[in-house]
Design a protein around this motif. Structure first.
Motif, mmCIF file in Angstrom:
data_model
loop_
_atom_site.group_PDB
_atom_site.id
_atom_site.type_symbol
_atom_site.label_atom_id
_atom_site.label_comp_id
_atom_site.label_asym_id
_atom_site.label_seq_id
_atom_site.Cartn_x
_atom_site.Cartn_y
_atom_site.Cartn_z
ATOM 1 N N VAL A 106 0.856 -1.176 0.000
ATOM 2 C CA VAL A 106 0.000 0.000 0.000
ATOM 3 C C VAL A 106 0.897 1.231 0.000
ATOM 4 O O VAL A 106 1.771 1.374 0.852
ATOM 5 C CB VAL A 106 -0.917 0.005 1.238
ATOM 6 C CG1 VAL A 106 -1.755 1.260 1.282
ATOM 7 C CG2 VAL A 106 -1.781 -1.240 1.253
ATOM 8 N N SER A 107 0.678 2.106 -0.994
ATOM 9 C CA SER A 107 1.498 3.309 -1.053
ATOM 10 C C SER A 107 0.947 4.325 -0.061
ATOM 11 O O SER A 107 -0.240 4.348 0.223
ATOM 12 C CB SER A 107 1.500 3.898 -2.465
ATOM 13 O OG SER A 107 0.195 4.248 -2.830
ATOM 14 N N PRO A 108 1.813 5.167 0.467
ATOM 15 C CA PRO A 108 1.339 6.179 1.410
ATOM 16 C C PRO A 108 0.313 7.079 0.735
ATOM 17 O O PRO A 108 0.357 7.316 -0.462
ATOM 18 C CB PRO A 108 2.607 6.964 1.751
ATOM 19 C CG PRO A 108 3.742 6.096 1.323
ATOM 20 C CD PRO A 108 3.225 5.215 0.233
ATOM 21 N N ALA A 109 -0.623 7.543 1.517
ATOM 22 C CA ALA A 109 -1.697 8.373 0.976
ATOM 23 C C ALA A 109 -1.181 9.743 0.561
ATOM 24 O O ALA A 109 -0.272 10.291 1.175
ATOM 25 C CB ALA A 109 -2.791 8.524 2.020
ATOM 26 N N CYS A 110 -1.800 10.260 -0.480
ATOM 27 C CA CYS A 110 -1.488 11.606 -0.950
ATOM 28 C C CYS A 110 -2.116 12.604 0.012
ATOM 29 O O CYS A 110 -3.306 12.525 0.315
ATOM 30 C CB CYS A 110 -2.055 11.792 -2.353
ATOM 31 S SG CYS A 110 -1.969 13.476 -2.957
ATOM 32 N N ASP A 111 -1.324 13.529 0.500
ATOM 33 C CA ASP A 111 -1.834 14.560 1.394
ATOM 34 C C ASP A 111 -1.386 15.921 0.882
ATOM 35 O O ASP A 111 -0.268 16.362 1.141
ATOM 36 C CB ASP A 111 -1.322 14.324 2.819
ATOM 37 C CG ASP A 111 -1.891 15.310 3.818
ATOM 38 O OD1 ASP A 111 -2.760 16.129 3.437
ATOM 39 O OD2 ASP A 111 -1.475 15.265 4.978
ATOM 40 N N PRO A 112 -2.256 16.613 0.121
ATOM 41 C CA PRO A 112 -1.859 17.900 -0.447
ATOM 42 C C PRO A 112 -1.518 18.952 0.605
ATOM 43 O O PRO A 112 -0.838 19.923 0.299
ATOM 44 C CB PRO A 112 -3.052 18.329 -1.286
ATOM 45 C CG PRO A 112 -4.128 17.351 -1.055
ATOM 46 C CD PRO A 112 -3.588 16.213 -0.278
ATOM 47 N N THR A 113 -1.953 18.734 1.845
ATOM 48 C CA THR A 113 -1.632 19.716 2.891
ATOM 49 C C THR A 113 -0.161 19.671 3.293
ATOM 50 O O THR A 113 0.290 20.525 4.049
ATOM 51 C CB THR A 113 -2.511 19.521 4.143
ATOM 52 O OG1 THR A 113 -2.245 18.242 4.713
ATOM 53 C CG2 THR A 113 -3.986 19.658 3.792
ATOM 54 N N THR A 114 0.584 18.703 2.768
ATOM 55 C CA THR A 114 2.026 18.635 3.063
ATOM 56 C C THR A 114 2.858 19.367 2.011
ATOM 57 O O THR A 114 4.077 19.255 2.008
ATOM 58 C CB THR A 114 2.492 17.172 3.159
ATOM 59 O OG1 THR A 114 2.286 16.533 1.894
ATOM 60 C CG2 THR A 114 1.763 16.421 4.257
ATOM 61 N N GLY A 174 -23.843 29.022 -2.923
ATOM 62 C CA GLY A 174 -22.960 28.246 -2.048
ATOM 63 C C GLY A 174 -21.517 28.670 -2.190
ATOM 64 O O GLY A 174 -21.166 29.536 -2.991
ATOM 65 N N SER A 175 -20.674 28.068 -1.386
ATOM 66 C CA SER A 175 -19.235 28.326 -1.470
ATOM 67 C C SER A 175 -18.476 27.039 -1.186
ATOM 68 O O SER A 175 -19.017 26.102 -0.592
ATOM 69 C CB SER A 175 -18.817 29.420 -0.489
ATOM 70 O OG SER A 175 -18.978 28.983 0.837
ATOM 71 N N THR A 176 -17.253 27.010 -1.640
ATOM 72 C CA THR A 176 -16.372 25.873 -1.393
ATOM 73 C C THR A 176 -14.951 26.390 -1.283
ATOM 74 O O THR A 176 -14.648 27.506 -1.704
ATOM 75 C CB THR A 176 -16.494 24.807 -2.502
ATOM 76 O OG1 THR A 176 -15.806 23.625 -2.092
ATOM 77 C CG2 THR A 176 -15.927 25.305 -3.820
ATOM 78 N N THR A 177 -14.085 25.567 -0.726
ATOM 79 C CA THR A 177 -12.677 25.933 -0.595
ATOM 80 C C THR A 177 -11.841 25.046 -1.502
ATOM 81 O O THR A 177 -12.019 23.832 -1.544
ATOM 82 C CB THR A 177 -12.211 25.791 0.865
ATOM 83 O OG1 THR A 177 -13.007 26.641 1.682
ATOM 84 C CG2 THR A 177 -10.749 26.175 1.021
ATOM 85 N N VAL A 178 -10.964 25.691 -2.244
ATOM 86 C CA VAL A 178 -10.008 25.007 -3.120
ATOM 87 C C VAL A 178 -8.627 25.272 -2.539
ATOM 88 O O VAL A 178 -8.326 26.388 -2.115
ATOM 89 C CB VAL A 178 -10.093 25.571 -4.558
ATOM 90 C CG1 VAL A 178 -8.993 25.011 -5.436
ATOM 91 C CG2 VAL A 178 -11.457 25.303 -5.152
ATOM 92 N N TRP A 179 -7.806 24.237 -2.487
ATOM 93 C CA TRP A 179 -6.420 24.436 -2.064
ATOM 94 C C TRP A 179 -5.561 24.673 -3.290
ATOM 95 O O TRP A 179 -5.607 23.917 -4.262
ATOM 96 C CB TRP A 179 -5.883 23.221 -1.324
ATOM 97 C CG TRP A 179 -6.488 22.999 0.028
ATOM 98 C CD1 TRP A 179 -6.962 23.939 0.895
ATOM 99 C CD2 TRP A 179 -6.677 21.745 0.659
ATOM 100 N NE1 TRP A 179 -7.437 23.333 2.024
ATOM 101 C CE2 TRP A 179 -7.260 21.985 1.917
ATOM 102 C CE3 TRP A 179 -6.401 20.433 0.293
ATOM 103 C CZ2 TRP A 179 -7.575 20.967 2.800
ATOM 104 C CZ3 TRP A 179 -6.712 19.420 1.175
ATOM 105 C CH2 TRP A 179 -7.292 19.694 2.413
ATOM 106 N N LEU A 180 -4.771 25.712 -3.243
ATOM 107 C CA LEU A 180 -3.772 25.999 -4.269
ATOM 108 C C LEU A 180 -2.430 25.659 -3.651
ATOM 109 O O LEU A 180 -2.067 26.219 -2.619
ATOM 110 C CB LEU A 180 -3.826 27.467 -4.679
ATOM 111 C CG LEU A 180 -2.699 27.960 -5.588
ATOM 112 C CD1 LEU A 180 -2.730 27.249 -6.926
ATOM 113 C CD2 LEU A 180 -2.789 29.454 -5.765
ATOM 114 N N THR A 181 -1.720 24.708 -4.252
ATOM 115 C CA THR A 181 -0.424 24.301 -3.706
ATOM 116 C C THR A 181 0.692 24.660 -4.678
ATOM 117 O O THR A 181 0.481 24.763 -5.879
ATOM 118 C CB THR A 181 -0.369 22.780 -3.430
ATOM 119 O OG1 THR A 181 -0.570 22.070 -4.655
ATOM 120 C CG2 THR A 181 -1.422 22.381 -2.402
ATOM 121 N N ALA A 182 1.870 24.836 -4.113
ATOM 122 C CA ALA A 182 3.074 25.088 -4.910
ATOM 123 C C ALA A 182 4.160 24.152 -4.411
ATOM 124 O O ALA A 182 4.296 23.920 -3.207
ATOM 125 C CB ALA A 182 3.519 26.534 -4.761
ATOM 126 N N GLY A 183 4.916 23.598 -5.338
ATOM 127 C CA GLY A 183 6.005 22.698 -4.979
ATOM 128 C C GLY A 183 5.602 21.244 -5.116
ATOM 129 O O GLY A 183 4.447 20.910 -5.389
#
Length: 189
Positions: free
Chosen positions: A33-41, A122-131
């Motif tokens: 099992v590969s480690p889970a993707c966590d965009p917050t990292t 309505g509203s929603t939150t999108v994460w914008l990541t860099a790197g």
């Protein structure tokens, strides 16, 4: 009697095929099992709130995200913005995106993403990541995945020409020179 034998043979064959497909009773270790993707990292992450002020429910809707140096640290990404990505903050899944413009020296950029759905008012939150994010595969920078119709200079490679014309998506810093003029006629439709 013959019907029972055929039915019995068919059952044995189906059971045998099922066992073979399932490993036939031999012990096979499950794939790792590969480690889970966590965009917050991600090295940099910005939460972007998208609001739908219309009375319509939206689906597969392109949304622009304007970047400026007051709200975004341009030093967290490469000079082209190619390692930017957008993510659904609820599911953590990558969203399609396209970087229209990105200028770290001016501190400005424009990125588009496609939201799968957004309820009226309505509203929603999108994460914008860099790197680079460990164990994550972001969506590639692709305008075709964001817009229902999309064309840019890179589509020139797909154009067909006649009269031995050459079409290129390469930008030349030299002055434009027209050496041979041709007229394109239209019937008005």
């Amino acid at each position: 009697m013959l019907f029972r034998q055929i039915a019995k043979v068919s059952f044995v064959l189906l059971a045998g095929i099922f066992l073979v497909g399932c490993g036939g009773g031999t012990q096979i270790s499950p794939p790792p099992v590969s480690p889970a993707c966590d965009p917050t990292t991600a090295p940099a992450i910005v939460a972007v709130t998208v609001q739908n002020t219309s009375a319509d429910n939206l689906s597969d809707f392109p949304v622009s995200i304007a970047l400026d140096k007051k709200h975004f640290d341009f030093s967290t990404t490469d000079v082209t913005g190619s390692n930017l990505a957008t993510w659904d903050s609820i599911t953590g899944l990558a969203l399609p995106h396209w970087v229209e413009s990105f200028d770290p020296s001016a501190g400005k950029g424009l990125l588009w993403t496609r939201l799968p759905s957004l309820a009226s008012s309505g509203s929603t939150t999108v994460w914008l990541t860099a790197g680079t994010i460990p164990h994550c595969q972001a969506q590639p920078n692709d305008g075709h995945a964001v817009f229902p119709f999309f064309s840019d200079v890179h589509d020139a490679n797909r154009w067909t020409t006649s009269n031995h014309l050459v079409v290129s998506d390469q930008i030349s810093p030299s002055p434009l020179r027209i050496t041979s003029r041709q007229v394109i006629q239209s019937d008005g439709t």
